[in-house]
Design an enzyme around this catalytic site. Structure first.
Site, short mmCIF file in Angstrom:
data_model
loop_
_atom_site.label_atom_id
_atom_site.label_comp_id
_atom_site.label_asym_id
_atom_site.label_seq_id
_atom_site.Cartn_x
_atom_site.Cartn_y
_atom_site.Cartn_z
CG HIS A 30 -1.86 1.07 1.38
ND1 HIS A 30 -1.96 1.84 2.51
CD2 HIS A 30 -2.78 1.55 0.51
CE1 HIS A 30 -2.93 2.74 2.33
NE2 HIS A 30 -3.44 2.58 1.13
NE ARG A 31 -2.04 5.72 1.52
CZ ARG A 31 -2.60 6.41 2.49
NH1 ARG A 31 -1.85 7.22 3.22
NH2 ARG A 31 -3.87 6.32 2.76
CD GLU A 57 -2.86 2.34 -3.22
OE1 GLU A 57 -3.85 3.07 -3.34
OE2 GLU A 57 -1.90 2.62 -2.46
CG ASP A 59 -2.91 6.99 -3.20
OD1 ASP A 59 -3.98 6.38 -3.32
OD2 ASP A 59 -2.11 6.78 -2.26
CG HIS A 72 -3.54 9.39 0.24
ND1 HIS A 72 -4.34 10.18 1.02
CD2 HIS A 72 -4.19 8.21 0.12
CE1 HIS A 72 -5.43 9.51 1.38
NE2 HIS A 72 -5.36 8.30 0.84
CD GLU A 124 -7.23 5.33 -4.31
OE1 GLU A 124 -6.47 4.75 -3.51
OE2 GLU A 124 -8.16 6.08 -3.96
CE LYS A 126 -6.43 8.40 -2.81
NZ LYS A 126 -7.51 7.80 -2.00
CG ASP A 239 0.12 0.69 5.52
OD1 ASP A 239 -0.05 1.05 4.35
OD2 ASP A 239 -0.53 1.17 6.48
O1 G3P Z 1 -5.68 0.41 -1.88
C1 G3P Z 1 -6.81 1.18 -1.68
C2 G3P Z 1 -6.57 2.24 -0.68
O2 G3P Z 1 -5.37 2.86 -1.02
C3 G3P Z 1 -7.70 3.20 -0.63
O3 G3P Z 1 -7.61 4.11 0.42
O4 G3P Z 1 -7.13 6.30 1.40
O5 G3P Z 1 -5.39 4.55 1.39
O6 G3P Z 1 -6.05 5.69 -0.73
P1 G3P Z 1 -6.48 5.21 0.61
CA CA Z 2 -4.74 4.61 -2.29
#
Ligand code: G3P
Ligand code: CA
Length: 265
Positions: A30-31, A57, A59, A72, A124, A126, A239
């Site tokens: 994640h990120r 992943e 953003d 993000h 993702e 945004k 994470d």
């Molecule tokens: O992987 C999806 C997740 O990233 C969505 O929420 O706020 O972490 O971008 P957020």
């Molecule tokens: Ca995200």
């Protein structure tokens, strides 16, 4: 519920053989791998690669001069030493900002340059305006096959799928939309992307009957991860990817790790 769905599902999308056979949950950093390095920085994507993630992943938003920036929040203040909105700053202005660990805000092109051939991406969307430039970067770099594009915003998912129907897309949600399966067939969606806490057996089963994969996000606890893997979730975003790779591989070998390992909860 599953029986009702089975009888109502279109035969063309029922029983997608790639979904249920040899099931193994993919681990998505994640990120990048935000538990190990500042989120959405090149350092974080390096950590995702080193950790052995199946995917990472990230953003994206647009700068004032329409560069695709990996960040993000709409405001730069949480993750940099600057202040202001991403959409009001040029690429040159954004590049002057400092992130922790001597990092800067990367562009999507820089992340692709780092990750291509090493790890696939989940991008993702945004912000409005991102679908076309993101589609352009994906095709220009020849990474269409491995990429998944997601968003909480249905119009953005629709826009990128329309621009390039060969791209895999997913809709993120915190509560299950009432018309999710109609949407899944109309767009069409390749993934449904619920927050981990609303995933049920019925949801996973219904998704697979519709030929759609399940990506569960914000999974950071081992107990939650085990439950999702047992339910047959296809991809899991975290994470702390090392923890979940270790857990998945131990479960597959039949030797679950002892309590008190890397991260217990
Ligand atoms: O992987 C999806 C997740 O990233 C969505 O929420 O706020 O972490 O971008 P957020
Ligand atoms: Ca995200």
């Amino acid at each position: 519920e599953a029986a009702r769905l089975e009888s109502s599902t279109h035969p063309n999308v029922r029983a997608n053989p790639t979904i249920s056979e040899n099931h193994m949950t993919k681990i998505v950093g994640h990120r990048g791998a935000a538990g190990y390095a500042p989120e959405n920085t090149l350092r974080s994507f390096e950590r995702a690669i080193e950790s052995g993630c199946d995917r990472t992943e990230l953003d994206v938003r647009l700068s004032k001069d329409r560069a695709v920036i990996v960040i993000h929040d709409e405001d730069v203040s949480r993750v940099t030493d600057g202040k202001g909105m991403v959409k009001d700053m040029t690429l040159a202005e954004l590049k002057k900002l400092n992130c922790p660990s001597h990092q800067t805000l990367p562009t999507l092109q820089e992340v692709i340059d780092l990750c291509k051939g090493k790890i696939s991406l989940q991008i993702e969307l945004k912000a409005p305006g991102t679908p076309l430039p993101v589609e352009h970067l994906i095709t220009r770099n020849g990474i269409e096959e491995g990429v998944v594009v997601t968003s909480f915003e249905l119009p953005l998912v629709e826009e990128i799928k329309r621009a390039n129907p060969s791209l895999q897309v997913g809709l993120l949600f915190r509560t299950l939309p009432k018309t999710i399966w109609q949407m899944a067939q109309k767009i069409p969606l390749d993934f449904v992307c619920p927050r981990y806490n609303i995933v049920t057996k019925a949801l996973v089963r219904a998704a697979h009957l519709h030929g759609v994969r399940v990506y569960a996000y914000h999974v950071n606890r081992k107990t939650g991860g085990k439950r999702l893997m047992a339910l047959g979730v296809d991809e899991l975003g975290t994470d702390f990817p090392k923890l979940f790779i270790q857990l998945r591989d131990a479960v597959r070998r039949g030797t679950p790790p002892r309590r008190g390992g890397a991260f217990s909860c």
